[in-house]
Scaffold this motif. Sequence first.
Motif, short mmCIF file in Angstrom:
data_model
loop_
_atom_site.label_atom_id
_atom_site.label_comp_id
_atom_site.label_asym_id
_atom_site.label_seq_id
_atom_site.Cartn_x
_atom_site.Cartn_y
_atom_site.Cartn_z
N ASP A 127 48.60 29.65 30.65
CA ASP A 127 49.94 30.18 31.19
C ASP A 127 49.77 31.52 32.18
O ASP A 127 48.79 32.19 31.67
CB ASP A 127 50.87 30.63 30.00
CG ASP A 127 51.35 29.46 29.02
OD1 ASP A 127 51.62 28.26 29.89
OD2 ASP A 127 51.91 29.78 27.93
N GLY A 128 50.17 31.30 33.27
CA GLY A 128 49.92 32.36 34.21
C GLY A 128 48.57 32.01 35.05
O GLY A 128 48.36 33.23 35.79
N ALA A 151 46.27 37.05 33.58
CA ALA A 151 47.22 36.30 34.17
C ALA A 151 47.18 36.71 35.68
O ALA A 151 46.78 37.51 36.10
CB ALA A 151 48.59 36.93 33.40
N GLY A 152 47.73 35.66 36.48
CA GLY A 152 47.37 35.74 38.06
C GLY A 152 46.21 35.34 38.55
O GLY A 152 45.85 35.46 39.67
#
Length: 382
Positions: free
Chosen positions: A372-373, A357-358
């Motif tokens: 997602d993310g 994530a990120g």
Amino acid sequence: MRADVEEGRLPPGERGAEDLVRASTLRVAPVEELARASEVVFIAVQTPHESALDGAGRLPGYRSDFDYSYLVAAVESVSAAVGARDQGVTIAVISTVLPGTMERHVKPLLAAGVTLVYNPFFTAMGTTVQDFLDPEFVLLGVDGAAPSDPAKTSLGSFYRTLHDSPIFTTDIRTAELIKVAYNTFIGQKIVFANTMMEIAHKIGGNVDDVEAALGLASDRIVSPRYLRGGMGDGGPCHPRDNIALSWLSEELGLSHDIFSDIMEAREHQAEWLADLIAERANGLPIVVLGKAFKPDTHLTEGSPGRLLAAILAERGIPFDHHDGHVDGPVPRIAGRSPSLFFVATRHREYREATFPAGSLVLDPWGFIPDQDGVTVVRIGRR
């Protein structure tokens, strides 16, 4: 000119056109009358270059866009006439333009209720009638989401009364690019064929046999294969063959070395991708995924991923470079901190991977799904 059209007199050279005009009820009418009576108005005016840029003389030291004054005048007149109507109308622009032209020059002129479609034709002078009635495909550039069945649009329904050729629908800006890409691709094929002719002449070969043999390669050459944006060419044959033919070009004194052009373009495109990585990193660690030139293999000869890595290293940009097919087990992608991941090889495991994530994923192949993310940038794809 009006009398010529209405009496069926056309300039010579267009096979079948004069017979069609004579058999039709075609007449020239004022724009206002045309707009009142039509659901679709086709605009097919010229977008010329100045004479020095038409290719009939030596290439000058400057470049310019097309002249859109005729197109602007035609759109203004039709839009003004349509503006008084209660019912909407579709304006279909056929003229050849560069990408962004509809946005800059045409859309600001449109009256309320006017739908714009960019609908360039792929016809050749002398065979316009045949090419229109039996085209390779029909191109429709539209605003908003493309319809699932383009034949159900007003223009699609019209074309279905003429033929069953494919109708390809995309956004307007991409359609503008497709038109000029089609035309210039033909020019590149001709330059290649003429290069083979020059080599054959100088070595005592037969260019007709060269091109006849290449024409039989319906899987890799005369086909959609390799016609996909991604990384550069690779492998133990293709890059080195271009370099060897560049040497031969010098030995034979060819008029132009297109093989060096190809390799320089390949390198410049890799440099552009390195620029993109540097611009988008924003402090994230950089990870280049893939060293192999071919998906799901360990083959690295002539690898464009290795070329990209060499350019990053040359610029002093820190990065990690991993390929499980080449290096053996490597740290799992999911186990890393947020990073910029650049997908240099189209390995299946990258499509199936879960990125931290990120992270930012730069994908020149357009095959990494959304997560997602995670921000996935499919390069050159909206």
